[in-house]
Write a protein that holds these residues in place. Structure first.
Motif, PDB file in Angstrom:
ATOM      1  N   GLN A   2      69.461  69.051  25.134  1.00  0.00           N
ATOM      2  CA  GLN A   2      70.203  68.213  26.062  1.00  0.00           C
ATOM      3  C   GLN A   2      71.555  67.809  25.489  1.00  0.00           C
ATOM      4  O   GLN A   2      72.561  67.768  26.207  1.00  0.00           O
ATOM      5  CB  GLN A   2      69.401  66.944  26.411  1.00  0.00           C
ATOM      6  N   ALA A   3      71.577  67.502  24.180  1.00  0.00           N
ATOM      7  CA  ALA A   3      72.841  67.089  23.560  1.00  0.00           C
ATOM      8  C   ALA A   3      73.845  68.239  23.560  1.00  0.00           C
ATOM      9  O   ALA A   3      75.045  68.031  23.810  1.00  0.00           O
ATOM     10  CB  ALA A   3      72.584  66.601  22.132  1.00  0.00           C
ATOM     11  N   PHE A   4      73.382  69.458  23.292  1.00  0.00           N
ATOM     12  CA  PHE A   4      74.270  70.618  23.322  1.00  0.00           C
ATOM     13  C   PHE A   4      74.783  70.862  24.735  1.00  0.00           C
ATOM     14  O   PHE A   4      75.968  71.152  24.941  1.00  0.00           O
ATOM     15  CB  PHE A   4      73.532  71.846  22.799  1.00  0.00           C
ATOM     16  N   ALA A   5      73.895  70.718  25.723  1.00  0.00           N
ATOM     17  CA  ALA A   5      74.312  70.889  27.117  1.00  0.00           C
ATOM     18  C   ALA A   5      75.347  69.841  27.503  1.00  0.00           C
ATOM     19  O   ALA A   5      76.331  70.142  28.198  1.00  0.00           O
ATOM     20  CB  ALA A   5      73.104  70.795  28.039  1.00  0.00           C
ATOM     21  N   ALA A   6      75.159  68.598  27.049  1.00  0.00           N
ATOM     22  CA  ALA A   6      76.131  67.544  27.342  1.00  0.00           C
ATOM     23  C   ALA A   6      77.471  67.846  26.693  1.00  0.00           C
ATOM     24  O   ALA A   6      78.540  67.580  27.280  1.00  0.00           O
ATOM     25  CB  ALA A   6      75.592  66.203  26.854  1.00  0.00           C
ATOM     26  N   LEU A   7      77.440  68.420  25.482  1.00  0.00           N
ATOM     27  CA  LEU A   7      78.689  68.804  24.816  1.00  0.00           C
ATOM     28  C   LEU A   7      79.424  69.871  25.612  1.00  0.00           C
ATOM     29  O   LEU A   7      80.636  69.773  25.838  1.00  0.00           O
ATOM     30  CB  LEU A   7      78.382  69.306  23.409  1.00  0.00           C
TER      31      LEU A   7
END
Length: 523
Positions: A2-7
């Motif tokens: 999720q954090a990578f997708a948000a980035l």
């Protein structure tokens, strides 16, 4: 994940370079290993999975939603991953397993077989929200393009952890994802070193020359050759060829690699012979016959023999010459050239001119197929990575221009996925037909893009999958660096770096240029 997708989502909608650097740096500091290493690999182009074919993705989504709805949505959105991420239904039986980490996704995609692919992709998509699905599909299909250069991502890493980006570049190509050595270094461990391996050193780059305010006595002039910039490295009996981006292209040019056995690191331009007997450099169009081939055929190497025009020397043996002035490095380069195979390596000549007007006349008079313009190099300049003001300048020839008629349009990617931003244009043949001569997707403002997109939507006359054929009424003034004969294009010509210079709403399509006129521009 999720954090990578948000980035990724944040980077897609951020224009500021400094803001992008902060986003990536914050992510890398906050994310544990190995996820941040895999993310860094993805952002720098070092994570090329291509584990899933788009056809499989289409099959999976059409099994779950109305195929007509999917196709209409895909047509509107223009991007497969984005469409599927938004349309993918939540599982009937919600998964109790948490969302996968980026490391888990990479591990599973790297080990994916064709038989297991449908089941694994469905399971991962079911465990993710739309942003995570989008990131997953981009990674799985090898289509992750978010407008981030490898250099910018490395700079973000360096700034985020307080190290020099040049020190990162120095060892980058000797390391492998997820780069544990890099993160151990910035956590207080030992700094990685290049050692006795053929590693890439960052290229020195040039600023465009906008005004003639330099003292020509302080600068040396060379031709700016129209090939691809490469670095030749021979260390401990091993030879490697690196592209400007640092990609290892040794396998694509084994003929050049086999001929280079002198212990050095050289900077030069990769070209092909246009006339094997005469030995002159051919156009970039000829070089394209060799590019992109991981293993060239014997016929390709014989028909398009590659060679390197040498610009500079970074290392002579174990001696690092990069801190030396250009004049010293040039003398060392001239001294070592006799040790190289003249069939594969020659020296880029220095151009003598009394003053700038004389040099400008030389530049403008050179319409050689393999020349883009001139390079000006400060005689006392060291060889430093990146662009440094006042050291090297590129002075390109003025572009050629032609008035062309828009024929086809296609949606772009990323922020442009909802706009028709890729335009194929043509010129008139002798029998009064339009023949495609090029394709461009740059050179216009956001306001002009909106106007062109509106024109395409209002003037579509036929559809061919994602491509729209339009009424032949819009004239575009196209600028391009050079033009060459081409057997790959129906018109028989190919433009080098075409871009939209102006939208000619004042000009009737019948008055656009002809293919015959373009042929006259060929060097």
């Amino acid at each position: 994940m999720q954090a990578f997708a948000a980035l990724l989502d944040a980077l897609l909608y951020t224009r500021s370079r400094n803001a992008k650097l902060r986003l990536i740096g914050d992510y890398l500091r906050a994310t544990p290993d190995p996820d941040r290493g895999w993310a860094l690999a993805a952002l720098t182009g070092g994570l090329d999975l291509k584990a899933v074919q788009p056809k499989l993705i289409r099959t999976l989504i059409e099994d779950r939603v109305d195929p007509v709805l999917f196709r209409m949505s895909h047509d509107y959105v223009g991007d497969l991953a984005e469409t599927v991420a938004l349309l993918w239904p939540d599982p009937l039986t919600p998964e109790t397993r948490p969302a996968p980490t980026l490391g888990e996704v990479v591990d599973r995609l790297r080990a994916l077989s064709r038989v297991d692919a449908p089941k694994v992709v469905v399971e991962l998509l079911d465990r993710l929200e739309p942003p995570g699905r989008y990131a997953l599909l981009k990674l799985a299909t090898g289509a992750l393009r978010i407008g981030i250069s490898a250099r910018l991502a490395k700079t973000a890493f360096a700034q985020g952890f307080g190290v020099e980006v040049d020190a990162v570049e120095e060892v980058w190509h000797g390391l492998s994802p997820p780069y544990p050595e890099l993160f151990e270094w910035v956590a207080g461990g030992a700094q990685p070193t290049a050692g006795d391996v053929a590693t890439f050193r960052p290229f020195m780059l040039a600023h465009p020359l906008d005004e003639l305010k330099l003292d020509l006595a302080e600068y040396a002039a060379e031709w700016k050759w129209d090939g691809i910039r490469i670095q030749l490295v021979h260390v401990a009996g091993q030879t490697r060829l690196f592209s400007r981006a640092g990609d290892d292209i040794t396998g694509s040019f084994p003929d050049v690699a086999a001929a280079f056995s002198y212990p050095a690191v050289l900077d030069g331009e990769l070209l092909v012979r246009g006339d094997v007997q005469g030995g002159e450099a051919a156009s970039f169009n000829a070089l394209q016959q060799r590019l992109g081939r991981k293993t060239p055929t014997g016929k390709a190497m014989a028909d398009y023999p590659a060679f390197v025009r040498i610009y500079d020397v970074l290392f002579d043996g174990a001696e690092d010459l990069r801190a030396q002035p250009w004049t010293t490095r040039r003398a060392r380069l001239e001294a070592l050239m006799p040790r190289l195979d003249p069939a594969r390596f020659d020296l880029s000549a220095v151009i003598n001119a009394a003053d700038f007007p004389a040099l400008e006349a030389i530049r403008d008079g050179a319409r050689d197929a393999a020349i883009e313009g001139l390079m000006l190099k400060r005689r006392n300049s060291p060889y430093v990575a990146g662009r440094r003001t006042g050291l090297w300048y590129k002075w390109k020839r003025d572009p050629l221009v032609a008035d062309c008629v828009m024929m086809y349009a296609q949606r772009g990617h990323g922020k442009r996925s909802s706009f028709y931003s890729d335009y194929t244009f043509g010129c008139w043949t002798d029998d009064g037909q339009l023949s495609p001569v090029g394709k461009a997707y740059s050179g216009f403002t956001d306001a002009e893009l909106a106007m062109l997109d509106k024109f395409v939507r209002a003037n579509t006359v036929a559809r061919f999958g994602p491509v729209r054929e339009v009424a032949k009424t819009m004239v575009l003034e196209v600028a391009f660096d050079s033009i060459h004969r081409s057997t790959r294009h129906k018109s028989g010509v190919a433009m080098r770096f075409p871009r939209i210079a102006r939208i000619r709403t004042d000009k009737p399509a019948a008055e656009a240029d002809t293919v015959a006129a373009l042929i006259k521009l060929i060097a």
